[in-house]
Design a protein around this motif. Structure first.
Motif, short mmCIF file in Angstrom:
data_model
loop_
_atom_site.label_atom_id
_atom_site.label_comp_id
_atom_site.label_asym_id
_atom_site.label_seq_id
_atom_site.Cartn_x
_atom_site.Cartn_y
_atom_site.Cartn_z
N PHE A 176 0.74 -1.21 0.16
CA PHE A 176 -0.12 -0.25 -0.10
C PHE A 176 0.72 1.26 0.04
CE2 PHE A 176 -2.17 3.37 2.18
CZ PHE A 176 -3.30 3.48 1.66
N TYR A 177 1.81 1.50 0.84
CA TYR A 177 2.87 2.53 0.87
C TYR A 177 3.31 2.78 -0.18
CZ TYR A 177 1.31 3.80 5.86
OH TYR A 177 0.69 4.17 6.95
N GLU A 178 3.99 1.70 -0.79
CA GLU A 178 4.81 1.95 -2.13
C GLU A 178 3.72 2.40 -3.07
OE1 GLU A 178 4.78 -0.56 -0.33
OE2 GLU A 178 6.75 -1.20 0.00
N ASP A 179 2.59 1.90 -3.40
CA ASP A 179 1.60 2.63 -4.36
C ASP A 179 1.29 3.88 -3.91
OD1 ASP A 179 1.53 0.18 -5.72
OD2 ASP A 179 -0.45 -0.61 -4.54
N ILE A 180 1.06 4.30 -2.53
CA ILE A 180 0.65 5.77 -2.23
C ILE A 180 1.88 6.60 -2.50
CG2 ILE A 180 0.49 7.35 -0.32
CD1 ILE A 180 -2.03 5.87 -1.01
N LEU A 181 3.10 6.29 -2.34
CA LEU A 181 4.32 7.09 -2.74
C LEU A 181 4.49 7.44 -4.16
CD1 LEU A 181 6.94 8.46 -1.74
CD2 LEU A 181 7.81 6.23 -1.85
N ARG A 182 4.04 6.22 -4.83
CA ARG A 182 4.17 6.60 -6.32
C ARG A 182 3.47 7.68 -6.84
NH1 ARG A 182 1.41 3.67 -10.30
NH2 ARG A 182 0.55 2.04 -8.64
N TYR A 183 2.15 7.38 -6.41
CA TYR A 183 0.82 8.27 -6.74
C TYR A 183 0.98 9.65 -6.27
CZ TYR A 183 -2.20 4.63 -8.38
OH TYR A 183 -2.73 3.69 -9.24
N ARG A 184 1.75 9.93 -5.06
CA ARG A 184 2.16 11.04 -4.52
C ARG A 184 3.16 12.01 -5.46
NH1 ARG A 184 4.41 11.64 1.35
NH2 ARG A 184 6.23 10.84 0.50
N LYS A 185 4.05 11.14 -5.87
CA LYS A 185 5.23 11.74 -6.75
C LYS A 185 4.61 12.11 -8.01
CE LYS A 185 9.25 9.06 -5.00
NZ LYS A 185 10.28 8.28 -5.06
N ILE A 186 3.73 11.36 -8.74
CA ILE A 186 3.09 11.71 -9.99
C ILE A 186 2.33 12.93 -9.86
CG2 ILE A 186 1.63 10.93 -11.63
CD1 ILE A 186 2.25 8.14 -11.22
N LEU A 187 1.46 13.03 -8.64
CA LEU A 187 0.67 14.10 -8.54
C LEU A 187 1.45 15.49 -8.13
CD1 LEU A 187 -2.23 12.53 -6.67
CD2 LEU A 187 -2.31 13.29 -8.99
N SER A 188 2.62 15.28 -7.30
CA SER A 188 3.33 16.42 -7.03
C SER A 188 3.71 17.04 -8.26
CB SER A 188 3.98 16.11 -5.94
OG SER A 188 3.66 15.61 -4.85
N LYS A 189 4.37 16.24 -9.17
CA LYS A 189 4.88 16.76 -10.39
C LYS A 189 4.09 17.63 -11.14
CE LYS A 189 8.74 13.31 -10.80
NZ LYS A 189 9.37 12.18 -11.69
N LEU A 190 2.64 16.74 -11.39
CA LEU A 190 1.64 17.31 -12.33
C LEU A 190 1.06 18.73 -11.52
CD1 LEU A 190 -0.54 14.27 -13.05
CD2 LEU A 190 1.06 15.36 -14.60
N HIS A 191 1.20 18.74 -10.38
CA HIS A 191 0.52 19.87 -9.60
C HIS A 191 1.56 21.24 -9.98
CE1 HIS A 191 -0.14 22.58 -6.12
NE2 HIS A 191 -1.24 22.31 -6.17
N ALA A 192 2.96 20.84 -9.80
CA ALA A 192 3.73 21.99 -10.09
C ALA A 192 3.77 22.42 -11.59
CB ALA A 192 5.18 21.68 -9.57
N TYR A 193 3.71 21.49 -12.55
CA TYR A 193 3.49 21.59 -13.65
C TYR A 193 2.32 22.38 -13.99
CZ TYR A 193 2.72 20.46 -18.77
OH TYR A 193 2.59 20.44 -20.10
N TYR A 194 1.08 22.36 -13.70
CA TYR A 194 -0.05 23.01 -13.99
C TYR A 194 0.15 24.44 -13.52
CZ TYR A 194 -1.89 18.44 -15.83
OH TYR A 194 -2.05 17.52 -16.49
N ASP A 195 0.70 24.33 -12.13
CA ASP A 195 1.17 25.72 -11.77
C ASP A 195 1.94 26.79 -12.28
OD1 ASP A 195 0.72 27.48 -9.59
OD2 ASP A 195 2.25 26.85 -8.44
N GLN A 196 2.90 26.03 -13.03
CA GLN A 196 3.86 26.78 -13.81
C GLN A 196 3.19 27.10 -15.15
OE1 GLN A 196 7.03 24.27 -14.08
NE2 GLN A 196 7.35 24.28 -12.13
N LEU A 197 2.37 26.33 -15.68
CA LEU A 197 1.53 26.80 -16.88
C LEU A 197 0.58 27.87 -16.83
CD1 LEU A 197 0.97 23.29 -18.70
CD2 LEU A 197 2.78 24.86 -19.25
N THR A 198 -0.07 27.76 -15.54
CA THR A 198 -0.96 28.64 -15.20
C THR A 198 -0.24 30.12 -14.99
OG1 THR A 198 -2.54 27.40 -14.11
CG2 THR A 198 -2.80 29.48 -13.41
N ASP A 199 1.01 30.30 -14.45
CA ASP A 199 1.56 31.50 -14.31
C ASP A 199 2.13 31.74 -15.70
OD1 ASP A 199 1.50 31.64 -11.47
OD2 ASP A 199 3.39 30.40 -11.10
#
Length: 310
Positions: free
Chosen positions: A166-189
């Motif tokens: 479970f924790y391996e899956d959670i960590l994998r999704y968290r890394k993906i979503l963190s990158k996407l969150h920063a990416y869309y934030d930069q595109l919005t700016d």
């Protein structure tokens, strides 16, 4: 170096051999794809390129800088687990009559090959560049929905069993979503900077189109934030399920201990071997203790079952 012709009247993109002269026409704009080394050679002909030269060799994020005669910046897309397309990393220099894309891996040519089949209508270089950025996020809502579906399946599995990894899956999704969150934030700016048009290069129509793009990246950004919150809720559910499982084990051990506690008392009491103890010399004393122990165990089991503790 690869060069294309973008015709602003027709809104079409087409390639042409470098050995030929660029067709001089007011509607024809030059679109070039070159490496960082090739751009350094010609950089003296382009003002403000010092801001870009320091970034193109090691692009880490999306950003833009606007000047009175040009707009420049960098773009770096994240890698999606469901996307077979390569990661796009490039710098751009948008002038009045041409736009240069600086990419050492030349992967952006794969986008232009697809855009050659697309017609933009009566357009401009700014609209063409906006079309490239829109192409990069064309399927992102689908990717985010796929992640949400996987998280939903993970949540449903928690109701029946606790996954081992479970924790391996959670960590994998968290890394993906963190990158996407920063990416869309930069595109919005980036979109907001273009929309505000501090340099005065963009027309009102182009500013309105950038506003539409900014709204789209904000929706993707908000979707990513909801997925991050959903991920935290799933982790809390996992912790509560794990705690409930541990409580069941502790409850079971407590019940078992409670059931055998009277038997321990009987064994300790009659283990003292005093000669004047009740039923000490009775022929049926041993059988009576067995029957009493069984009655006590059955009575306790019935009681705990009624209390739903077994």
């Amino acid at each position: 170096m690869t060069e294309y012709i973008f015709n602003t009247n027709k809104g079409t993109l087409s390639g042409f051999p470098q050995e030929e002269d660029f067709p001089a026409h007011r509607a024809n704009k030059r679109v070039s794809v070159m490496s960082s080394k090739e751009f350094k050679i010609i950089s003296e002909n382009y003002p403000h390129c010092d801001y870009l030269l320091s970034d193109v060799e090691n692009i880490k994020h999306c950003r833009s800088d606007a000047f009175s005669d040009c707009i420049l910046g960098t773009i770096k897309t994240p890698t999606f687990p469901y996307d077979e397309n390569p990661q796009q990393t490039f710098g751009f220099y948008l002038g009045k009559d041409e736009i240069i894309f600086i990419s050492d891996n030349q992967e952006i040519n794969s986008i232009f090959l697809r855009l050659e089949k697309h017609t933009f209508g009566k357009s401009s270089l700014v609209k063409f560049f906006l079309g490239v950025l829109e192409y990069l996020i064309r399927n992102d809502s689908i990717y985010l929905q796929n992640i949400e579906d996987e998280l939903s399946k993970l949540e449903e599995s928690l109701l029946s069993t606790i996954p081992q990894n479970f924790y391996e899956d959670i960590l994998r999704y968290r890394k993906i979503l963190s990158k996407l969150h920063a990416y869309y934030d930069q595109l919005t700016d980036l979109g907001q900077d273009m929309e505000e048009n501090f340099s005065g290069i963009l027309s009102p129509e182009e500013c309105a189109l950038w506003q539409v793009y900014t709204n789209r990246t904000e929706r993707l950004h908000n979707h990513t934030e909801r997925l991050i919150e959903y991920l935290l809720q799933i982790r809390e559910l996992y912790q509560s399920q794990l705690a409930a499982q541990q409580n069941k084990v502790i409850t079971f051990l407590t019940v078992v201990t409670t059931i055998f506690l009277p038997l321990t008392l009987i064994a300790g009491w009659y283990g003292m071997n005093f000669s004047n103890m009740l039923a000490f010399k009775w022929n049926y004393g041993y059988l009576a203790v067995i029957i009493l122990s069984v009655i006590i165990i059955v009575a306790e089991i019935i009681y705990f079952k009624k209390k739903k503790m077994l």
